[in-house]
Design a protein around this motif. Structure first.
Motif, PDB file in Angstrom:
ATOM      1  N   ILE A   3       0.836  -1.204   0.000  1.00  0.00           N
ATOM      2  CA  ILE A   3       0.000   0.000   0.000  1.00  0.00           C
ATOM      3  C   ILE A   3       0.870   1.254   0.000  1.00  0.00           C
ATOM      4  CG2 ILE A   3      -1.898   1.182   1.162  1.00  0.00           C
ATOM      5  CD1 ILE A   3      -2.490  -1.665   0.034  1.00  0.00           C
ATOM      6  N   TYR A   4       1.944   1.218   0.792  1.00  0.00           N
ATOM      7  CA  TYR A   4       2.871   2.358   0.845  1.00  0.00           C
ATOM      8  C   TYR A   4       3.500   2.591  -0.528  1.00  0.00           C
ATOM      9  CZ  TYR A   4       6.788   5.283   2.301  1.00  0.00           C
ATOM     10  OH  TYR A   4       7.686   6.304   2.425  1.00  0.00           O
ATOM     11  N   ASP A   5       3.923   1.527  -1.189  1.00  0.00           N
ATOM     12  CA  ASP A   5       4.507   1.645  -2.528  1.00  0.00           C
ATOM     13  C   ASP A   5       3.491   2.182  -3.533  1.00  0.00           C
ATOM     14  OD1 ASP A   5       6.856   0.649  -1.541  1.00  0.00           O
ATOM     15  OD2 ASP A   5       6.521  -1.406  -2.252  1.00  0.00           O
ATOM     16  N   PHE A   6       2.245   1.741  -3.386  1.00  0.00           N
ATOM     17  CA  PHE A   6       1.202   2.191  -4.310  1.00  0.00           C
ATOM     18  C   PHE A   6       0.934   3.690  -4.153  1.00  0.00           C
ATOM     19  CE2 PHE A   6      -3.351   1.344  -5.991  1.00  0.00           C
ATOM     20  CZ  PHE A   6      -2.965   1.794  -7.244  1.00  0.00           C
ATOM     21  N   ILE A   7       0.955   4.183  -2.922  1.00  0.00           N
ATOM     22  CA  ILE A   7       0.761   5.614  -2.677  1.00  0.00           C
ATOM     23  C   ILE A   7       1.865   6.415  -3.368  1.00  0.00           C
ATOM     24  CG2 ILE A   7       0.811   7.400  -0.886  1.00  0.00           C
ATOM     25  CD1 ILE A   7      -0.612   5.392   0.950  1.00  0.00           C
ATOM     26  N   ASN A   8       3.101   5.942  -3.274  1.00  0.00           N
ATOM     27  CA  ASN A   8       4.221   6.623  -3.933  1.00  0.00           C
ATOM     28  C   ASN A   8       4.054   6.641  -5.448  1.00  0.00           C
ATOM     29  OD1 ASN A   8       5.573   7.217  -1.543  1.00  0.00           O
ATOM     30  ND2 ASN A   8       6.687   5.265  -1.537  1.00  0.00           N
ATOM     31  N   GLU A  28      -3.657  -8.689   4.327  1.00  0.00           N
ATOM     32  CA  GLU A  28      -2.846  -8.687   5.540  1.00  0.00           C
ATOM     33  C   GLU A  28      -2.364  -7.272   5.880  1.00  0.00           C
ATOM     34  OE1 GLU A  28       0.191 -11.542   4.795  1.00  0.00           O
ATOM     35  OE2 GLU A  28      -1.241 -13.118   4.228  1.00  0.00           O
ATOM     36  N   ILE A  29      -3.232  -6.312   5.777  1.00  0.00           N
ATOM     37  CA  ILE A  29      -2.902  -4.906   6.021  1.00  0.00           C
ATOM     38  C   ILE A  29      -3.212  -4.569   7.478  1.00  0.00           C
ATOM     39  CG2 ILE A  29      -3.403  -2.522   5.340  1.00  0.00           C
ATOM     40  CD1 ILE A  29      -4.336  -3.743   2.617  1.00  0.00           C
ATOM     41  N   GLU A  30      -2.251  -3.927   8.150  1.00  0.00           N
ATOM     42  CA  GLU A  30      -2.424  -3.588   9.556  1.00  0.00           C
ATOM     43  C   GLU A  30      -2.641  -2.090   9.775  1.00  0.00           C
ATOM     44  OE1 GLU A  30       0.904  -5.151  11.651  1.00  0.00           O
ATOM     45  OE2 GLU A  30       0.384  -7.261  11.267  1.00  0.00           O
ATOM     46  N   GLU A  31      -1.924  -1.261   9.022  1.00  0.00           N
ATOM     47  CA  GLU A  31      -2.057   0.196   9.170  1.00  0.00           C
ATOM     48  C   GLU A  31      -3.168   0.698   8.234  1.00  0.00           C
ATOM     49  OE1 GLU A  31       1.519   2.445   8.961  1.00  0.00           O
ATOM     50  OE2 GLU A  31       2.719   0.897   9.961  1.00  0.00           O
ATOM     51  N   TYR A  32      -4.329   0.877   8.792  1.00  0.00           N
ATOM     52  CA  TYR A  32      -5.475   1.294   7.977  1.00  0.00           C
ATOM     53  C   TYR A  32      -5.408   2.765   7.602  1.00  0.00           C
ATOM     54  CZ  TYR A  32      -7.578  -3.260   8.711  1.00  0.00           C
ATOM     55  OH  TYR A  32      -7.830  -4.619   8.699  1.00  0.00           O
ATOM     56  N   ASP A  33      -4.526   3.511   8.257  1.00  0.00           N
ATOM     57  CA  ASP A  33      -4.312   4.902   7.855  1.00  0.00           C
ATOM     58  C   ASP A  33      -3.758   4.967   6.437  1.00  0.00           C
ATOM     59  OD1 ASP A  33      -5.206   5.729  10.284  1.00  0.00           O
ATOM     60  OD2 ASP A  33      -3.219   6.060  11.161  1.00  0.00           O
ATOM     61  N   LEU A  34      -2.924   3.994   6.107  1.00  0.00           N
ATOM     62  CA  LEU A  34      -2.384   3.936   4.746  1.00  0.00           C
ATOM     63  C   LEU A  34      -3.506   3.718   3.727  1.00  0.00           C
ATOM     64  CD1 LEU A  34       0.822   1.747   5.234  1.00  0.00           C
ATOM     65  CD2 LEU A  34       0.746   4.163   4.610  1.00  0.00           C
ATOM     66  N   VAL A  35      -4.439   2.855   4.083  1.00  0.00           N
ATOM     67  CA  VAL A  35      -5.574   2.597   3.193  1.00  0.00           C
ATOM     68  C   VAL A  35      -6.406   3.862   3.013  1.00  0.00           C
ATOM     69  CG1 VAL A  35      -7.658   1.226   2.848  1.00  0.00           C
ATOM     70  CG2 VAL A  35      -5.629   0.161   3.836  1.00  0.00           C
ATOM     71  N   GLU A  36      -6.595   4.625   4.095  1.00  0.00           N
ATOM     72  CA  GLU A  36      -7.344   5.875   4.004  1.00  0.00           C
ATOM     73  C   GLU A  36      -6.628   6.883   3.106  1.00  0.00           C
ATOM     74  OE1 GLU A  36      -8.106   7.277   7.921  1.00  0.00           O
ATOM     75  OE2 GLU A  36      -9.465   5.626   8.443  1.00  0.00           O
ATOM     76  N   ASP A  37      -5.289   6.961   3.259  1.00  0.00           N
ATOM     77  CA  ASP A  37      -4.516   7.864   2.387  1.00  0.00           C
ATOM     78  C   ASP A  37      -4.629   7.429   0.925  1.00  0.00           C
ATOM     79  OD1 ASP A  37      -3.722   9.230   4.632  1.00  0.00           O
ATOM     80  OD2 ASP A  37      -1.775   8.208   4.799  1.00  0.00           O
ATOM     81  N   LEU A  38      -4.579   6.125   0.713  1.00  0.00           N
ATOM     82  CA  LEU A  38      -4.716   5.601  -0.653  1.00  0.00           C
ATOM     83  C   LEU A  38      -6.090   5.943  -1.224  1.00  0.00           C
ATOM     84  CD1 LEU A  38      -3.806   3.828  -3.035  1.00  0.00           C
ATOM     85  CD2 LEU A  38      -4.642   1.840  -1.764  1.00  0.00           C
TER      86      LEU A  38
END
Length: 403
Positions: free
Chosen positions: A275-280, A298-308
């Motif tokens: 997810i982090y790579d996809f945001i970049n 298997e995503i734990e940091e849902y803040d990343l999903v919100e940013d995405l």
């Protein structure tokens, strides 16, 4: 005594059974008659006996059916074949749904044999019908005759690599010019057929929605898919749910999503890193994606999903604004065309009026000249009969001529 009682019970049971059958037959006939052109008896717990009633109705029905939905019942091959004898006369059909019954490749082969009757067919759905490669290849030979086919659903069958390679040939040769939706989910396909399928999809200009969920995909397959997505500008919606999609696969696929709009990746093995790579990638590359389904990963940091999702939402807003601008420009072009036509019509009208005016002017002098000529002729006649101002020389000349 017991024997007599047993015979009475059997007769009573037979009578009650026949009454129930007749009652259900009448109920089903009423259901069918109320359908009109859209025969939809899905999820009614129908069996082969009910299918026989439907077959009789199809033979007697005077209405041209356009929809035939019998999905999610308990109909077997025997019941389907009974119905096909009457269905073949309804050649205006646009939708056929037979999936999720107890139908096997035998019944599907019967449908394939009469499929050429349905020249206007747009939707063909055969989910979970035990279709194997042999049957699917027969279907592939019949599909080019269905020129109007837009949606083909064959998920949950036994179609493997041989069947998909045959279908890929149809795509590569553009034999299905109106097909926009394909559902191959949950079939035993491997990279042997998926790689040539993605190669055929590179130049395809019709398929907009593609389901490949519940199919295991290796990294080599994902690489071919990435190459396909870089070239294909038509595909908008892709389902890769439950395909074993991992972070390494994601790193290959993310930069290739320039034209795709929706991507389903539910029930896979993606982690926070993907997810982090996809945001970049979204922040740096020109990616047109507006939605990604990431449930059950298997995503734990849902803040990343919100940013995405926030970045994807921006793409969605940009898409809507672009559509509005394009629509406005199209309307303006239409208005301009109308104005030009009106100006042309007005110019033609003015030209016609001008020519009419010229004709009137030409007619006016001719009328005056004719009046003057008539007046002079009248005067000459008067002089001749009255003898006024006669020239003596003329008389002498006339006298000599007579002599």
């Amino acid at each position: 005594m017991d024997q007599d009682t047993k015979e009475i019970d059997e007769e009573q049971f037979k009578k009650e059974f026949e009454e129930k059958v007749e009652k259900r037959k009448q109920w089903l006939l009423e259901e069918l008659k109320s359908c009109g052109k859209f025969l939809d008896v899905s999820a009614k717990k129908l069996d082969d006996l009910d299918a026989l009633t439907i077959a009789l109705f199809l033979h007697e029905c005077q209405t041209e059916l356009t929809v035939f939905h019998i999905g999610a019942n308990q109909i077997t091959d025997r019941g389907l074949i009974d119905m096909l004898t009457g269905l073949q006369w309804h050649d205006k059909l646009k939708e056929i749904y037979i999936g999720n019954n107890e139908i096997t490749e035998v019944g599907v082969q019967g449908l394939i044999e009469i499929s050429s009757c349905f020249k206007q067919l747009k939707i063909l759905s055969m989910s979970a019908c035990s279709i194997d490669d042999s049957t699917f290849i027969q279907l592939c030979f019949a599909l080019p005759e269905l020129k109007n086919l837009q949606l083909l659903q064959v998920p949950g069958n036994n179609i493997s690599d041989y069947g998909l390679v045959c279908f890929s040939t149809l795509l590569a040769t553009n034999c299905l010019p109106n097909l926009t939706v394909i559902h191959f989910g949950n079939n035993p396909l491997t990279s042997k057929s998926l790689v040539p399928f993605f190669q055929a999809m590179k130049k395809n200009k019709t398929i907009k929605i593609l389901y490949l969920n519940d199919i295991g995909m290796e990294l080599t397959t994902i690489k071919q898919l990435a190459l396909c997505l870089k070239k294909n500008k038509t595909l908008e919606d892709l389902n890769l749910g439950n395909t074993g999609f991992s972070d390494s696969a994601a790193s290959v696929l993310w930069p290739s999503l320039k034209y795709l709009k929706k991507l389903q990746l539910w029930n896979n093995h993606l982690t926070d890193k993907a997810i982090y790579d996809f945001i970049n990638v979204l922040e740096k590359e020109d990616i047109g994606l507006t939605y990604v389904g990431l449930q059950d990963n298997e995503i734990e940091e849902y803040d990343l999903v919100e940013d995405l999702n926030a970045l994807l939402k921006q793409n969605e807003i940009i898409d809507k604004l672009t559509e509005q601008i394009e629509h406005k420009e199209e309307m303006e072009e239409v208005d301009e065309d109308k104005q030009v036509k009106q100006m042309i019509e007005l110019a033609k009208l003015e030209e016609i009026e001008e020519k009419l005016g010229q004709l009137e002017k030409l007619n006016e002098p001719q009328g005056e000249t004719q009046d003057v000529a008539n007046e002079l002729q009248g005067k000459l006649k008067t002089k001749k009969w009255t003898g006024e101002n006669e020239d003596p020389e003329d008389k002498t000349l006339e006298h000599s001529v007579m002599e």
